[in-house]
Design a protein around this motif. Structure first.
Motif, PDB file in Angstrom:
ATOM      1  N   MET A  49      -0.440   8.817 -24.934  1.00  0.00           N
ATOM      2  CA  MET A  49       0.900   8.946 -25.500  1.00  0.00           C
ATOM      3  C   MET A  49       1.702   9.972 -24.712  1.00  0.00           C
ATOM      4  N   GLU A  50       2.986   9.727 -24.597  1.00  0.00           N
ATOM      5  CA  GLU A  50       3.869  10.674 -23.928  1.00  0.00           C
ATOM      6  C   GLU A  50       4.517  11.585 -24.963  1.00  0.00           C
ATOM      7  N   GLY A  51       4.663  12.854 -24.619  1.00  0.00           N
ATOM      8  CA  GLY A  51       5.363  13.777 -25.501  1.00  0.00           C
ATOM      9  C   GLY A  51       4.491  14.308 -26.623  1.00  0.00           C
ATOM     10  N   ASP A  52       5.159  14.909 -27.602  1.00  0.00           N
ATOM     11  CA  ASP A  52       4.475  15.552 -28.717  1.00  0.00           C
ATOM     12  C   ASP A  52       3.884  14.511 -29.661  1.00  0.00           C
ATOM     13  N   VAL A  53       2.647  14.720 -30.066  1.00  0.00           N
ATOM     14  CA  VAL A  53       1.969  13.829 -30.999  1.00  0.00           C
ATOM     15  C   VAL A  53       1.421  14.679 -32.138  1.00  0.00           C
ATOM     16  N   ILE A  54       1.637  14.248 -33.377  1.00  0.00           N
ATOM     17  CA  ILE A  54       1.178  15.001 -34.545  1.00  0.00           C
ATOM     18  C   ILE A  54      -0.096  14.363 -35.085  1.00  0.00           C
ATOM     19  N   GLU A  55      -1.124  15.164 -35.236  1.00  0.00           N
ATOM     20  CA  GLU A  55      -2.343  14.686 -35.887  1.00  0.00           C
ATOM     21  C   GLU A  55      -2.129  14.717 -37.396  1.00  0.00           C
ATOM     22  N   MET A  56      -2.527  13.651 -38.069  1.00  0.00           N
ATOM     23  CA  MET A  56      -2.231  13.528 -39.494  1.00  0.00           C
ATOM     24  C   MET A  56      -3.340  12.749 -40.188  1.00  0.00           C
ATOM     25  N   ILE A  63      11.795   9.193 -32.267  1.00  0.00           N
ATOM     26  CA  ILE A  63      10.515   8.658 -32.729  1.00  0.00           C
ATOM     27  C   ILE A  63       9.521   9.801 -32.890  1.00  0.00           C
ATOM     28  N   LEU A  64       8.918   9.885 -34.070  1.00  0.00           N
ATOM     29  CA  LEU A  64       7.811  10.807 -34.316  1.00  0.00           C
ATOM     30  C   LEU A  64       6.518  10.011 -34.221  1.00  0.00           C
ATOM     31  N   VAL A  65       5.653  10.371 -33.287  1.00  0.00           N
ATOM     32  CA  VAL A  65       4.382   9.668 -33.124  1.00  0.00           C
ATOM     33  C   VAL A  65       3.300  10.448 -33.859  1.00  0.00           C
ATOM     34  N   CYS A  66       2.594   9.754 -34.745  1.00  0.00           N
ATOM     35  CA  CYS A  66       1.573  10.409 -35.560  1.00  0.00           C
ATOM     36  C   CYS A  66       0.241   9.687 -35.397  1.00  0.00           C
ATOM     37  N   LEU A  67      -0.796  10.453 -35.119  1.00  0.00           N
ATOM     38  CA  LEU A  67      -2.148   9.906 -35.100  1.00  0.00           C
ATOM     39  C   LEU A  67      -2.711  10.049 -36.504  1.00  0.00           C
ATOM     40  N   ASN A  68      -2.745   8.951 -37.243  1.00  0.00           N
ATOM     41  CA  ASN A  68      -3.247   8.975 -38.613  1.00  0.00           C
ATOM     42  C   ASN A  68      -4.768   8.770 -38.613  1.00  0.00           C
ATOM     43  N   LYS A  69      -5.384   9.040 -39.737  1.00  0.00           N
ATOM     44  CA  LYS A  69      -6.829   8.861 -39.937  1.00  0.00           C
ATOM     45  C   LYS A  69      -7.665   9.775 -39.039  1.00  0.00           C
ATOM     46  N   VAL A  70      -7.117  10.961 -38.703  1.00  0.00           N
ATOM     47  CA  VAL A  70      -7.898  11.877 -37.862  1.00  0.00           C
ATOM     48  C   VAL A  70      -9.106  12.421 -38.618  1.00  0.00           C
ATOM     49  N   ASP A  71      -9.115  12.241 -39.941  1.00  0.00           N
ATOM     50  CA  ASP A  71     -10.268  12.690 -40.723  1.00  0.00           C
ATOM     51  C   ASP A  71     -11.492  11.813 -40.489  1.00  0.00           C
ATOM     52  N   VAL A  72     -11.285  10.575 -40.042  1.00  0.00           N
ATOM     53  CA  VAL A  72     -12.420   9.678 -39.784  1.00  0.00           C
ATOM     54  C   VAL A  72     -12.586   9.384 -38.298  1.00  0.00           C
ATOM     55  N   ALA A  73     -11.638   9.828 -37.483  1.00  0.00           N
ATOM     56  CA  ALA A  73     -11.746   9.635 -36.035  1.00  0.00           C
ATOM     57  C   ALA A  73     -12.511  10.796 -35.416  1.00  0.00           C
ATOM     58  N   LEU A 104       3.044   5.200 -36.505  1.00  0.00           N
ATOM     59  CA  LEU A 104       1.660   5.582 -36.766  1.00  0.00           C
ATOM     60  C   LEU A 104       0.698   4.856 -35.832  1.00  0.00           C
ATOM     61  N   VAL A 105      -0.272   5.612 -35.340  1.00  0.00           N
ATOM     62  CA  VAL A 105      -1.352   5.084 -34.505  1.00  0.00           C
ATOM     63  C   VAL A 105      -2.670   5.485 -35.157  1.00  0.00           C
ATOM     64  N   ASP A 106      -3.645   4.593 -35.120  1.00  0.00           N
ATOM     65  CA  ASP A 106      -4.962   4.854 -35.714  1.00  0.00           C
ATOM     66  C   ASP A 106      -5.983   5.078 -34.600  1.00  0.00           C
ATOM     67  N   PRO A 107      -6.277   6.344 -34.258  1.00  0.00           N
ATOM     68  CA  PRO A 107      -7.236   6.597 -33.172  1.00  0.00           C
ATOM     69  C   PRO A 107      -8.660   6.193 -33.538  1.00  0.00           C
ATOM     70  N   SER A 108      -8.958   6.084 -34.843  1.00  0.00           N
ATOM     71  CA  SER A 108     -10.313   5.689 -35.252  1.00  0.00           C
ATOM     72  C   SER A 108     -10.570   4.208 -34.998  1.00  0.00           C
ATOM     73  N   GLN A 109      -9.480   3.454 -34.814  1.00  0.00           N
ATOM     74  CA  GLN A 109      -9.529   2.013 -34.551  1.00  0.00           C
ATOM     75  C   GLN A 109     -10.100   1.214 -35.723  1.00  0.00           C
ATOM     76  N   THR A 110     -10.183   1.847 -36.907  1.00  0.00           N
ATOM     77  CA  THR A 110     -10.626   1.108 -38.092  1.00  0.00           C
ATOM     78  C   THR A 110      -9.572   0.111 -38.558  1.00  0.00           C
ATOM     79  N   CYS A 111      -8.395   0.178 -37.978  1.00  0.00           N
ATOM     80  CA  CYS A 111      -7.341  -0.785 -38.303  1.00  0.00           C
ATOM     81  C   CYS A 111      -7.644  -2.166 -37.736  1.00  0.00           C
ATOM     82  N   GLY A 112      -8.576  -2.223 -36.777  1.00  0.00           N
ATOM     83  CA  GLY A 112      -8.914  -3.502 -36.161  1.00  0.00           C
ATOM     84  C   GLY A 112      -8.305  -3.704 -34.791  1.00  0.00           C
TER      85      GLY A 112
END
Length: 362
Positions: free
Chosen positions: A311-318, A289-299, A259-267
């Motif tokens: 990111m390389e390859g397929d990324v799922i927004e979540m 590896i499944l790469v997921c961009l979490n918190k897209v609702d606030v990013a 999981l990656v947080d594109p909103s950067q609210t993780c700090g």
């Protein structure tokens, strides 16, 4: 091969825990020894010999049984599955534990020798005073042995209690390991898709150890493991929690959900999170590896786009918070594990709708 409902779990859960104090062994042993009686019409030296012999035997049997149960039920760590072997080495001083358990085993042999010596004294007794001296000799020598074990029992107990905190992970079962930097939503994801109920807080480092949940579909059990947050630093500088996460990735993961947080609210900024991802990908290149961009609702869309570009390859927004594509991520993870479509098709109606939306848009 699909792992079904027979779960093995932690090798430590069957341990007999060492007592906090030797009195927890001595007092029950004394109570048992006092129950020894011989029903005869009159008290004779022979009958008294029988009583004292029985009291010594009962006490020795109880103490040896208690000590033996501790060292026999504590697993021999070098023979465990590599995951549990390395995890145990992380949690306790394995060599010290082995030495102390060996000391318990040796003590049982000493107690049996004391028992034999004192029973010889009982058989040779010519008067009641001789019998009392034999029993006092037994008690004194055995109590001395147990007193010498006091610190060993305390240390073994502490080690055992640490090992008991290890979740009942089955290394042979299909496993999804959820990884990423702190506070990116790993625990929320695991809570949403599995039976686990990890603590969720709005600050980093809430998860300090491995947390286990299961996805259960009919007779299929898939483990989902929530791991402590990973930081971008050398292995030698990682703390115990991070090292547990690495062990799970190394030995258990059939698929990694990162999981990656594109909103950067993780700090942590996205560049930092991507460096952590690349390190995981480099060290565990043989694991899907499944790469997921979490918190897209606030990013913002700009933040999401910037994260995708790194990111390389397929990324799922979540979004775990809204449920967006959570079921899609789970379904993809199951398929990467080799789970047949029959089981994926048994997911809930909402999961099926998510899959349908994904298929129509691709």
């Amino acid at each position: 091969m699909i792992a079904m409902a027979a779960l093995s779990g932690s090798p430590f859960r069957g341990m007999v825990i060492a007592p906090a104090d030797v009195s927890e062994i001595v007092e029950p042993a004394l109570r048992r020894s006092r129950r020894a009686t011989v029903r005869l019409s009159r008290v004779t030296l022979k009958s008294m010999r029988l009583v004292h012999r029985r009291r010594i035997e009962l006490m020795a049997d109880y103490i040896v049984r208690r000590l033996s149960a501790i060292y026999r039920t504590t697993p021999y760590i070098p023979e465990l599955h590599p995951f549990y072997r390395e995890l145990a080495s992380l949690l306790v001083d394995v060599d010290d534990l082995r030495r102390r358990l060996a000391k318990l085993k040796a003590a049982t042999k000493v107690i049996r020798k004391i028992e034999r010596d004192c029973l010889v004294m009982v058989r040779a007794a010519e008067r009641r005073g001789d019998l009392m001296r034999a029993r006092r000799a037994f008690l004194g020598r055995v109590l001395s042995v147990l007193e010498d074990l006091k610190e060993d029992l305390r240390a073994i107990r502490e080690y055992q209690l640490r090992l008991l905190k290890v979740p009942d992970i089955d290394p042979e079962l299909h496993t999804i390991v959820v990884a990423g930097p702190p506070n990116v939503g790993k625990s929320s994801f695991v809570r949403r898709v599995s039976t686990a109920e990890p603590e969720v807080r709005e600050y980093p480092f809430t998860t300090k150890s491995l947390i286990l949940g299961h996805v259960i579909i009919d007779d299929l059990y898939v483990q989902v493991i929530d791991t402590p947050g990973l930081l971008d630093r050398p292995l030698s500088e990682r703390n115990e929690a991070e090292l547990q996460a690495i062990l799970a990735l190394k030995h258990l993961a059939g698929v990694i959900v990162f999981l990656v947080d594109p909103s950067q609210t993780c700090g942590y900024d996205v560049q930092y999170q991507v460096r952590v991802y690349r390190e995981v990908r480099e060290h565990f290149s043989q694991t899907p590896i499944l790469v997921c961009l979490n918190k897209v609702d606030v990013a913002s869309r700009e933040q999401v786009g910037a994260a995708k570009s790194l990111m390389e390859g397929d990324v799922i927004e979540m979004s775990v918070a809204t449920g967006l594509n959570v079921d899609l991520v789970l379904a993809r993870a199951l398929r990467l594990l080799g789970v047949p479509d029959y089981y994926v098709a048994k997911l809930s109606a909402s999961e099926q709708r998510s899959l349908s939306r994904r298929s129509s848009s691709s």
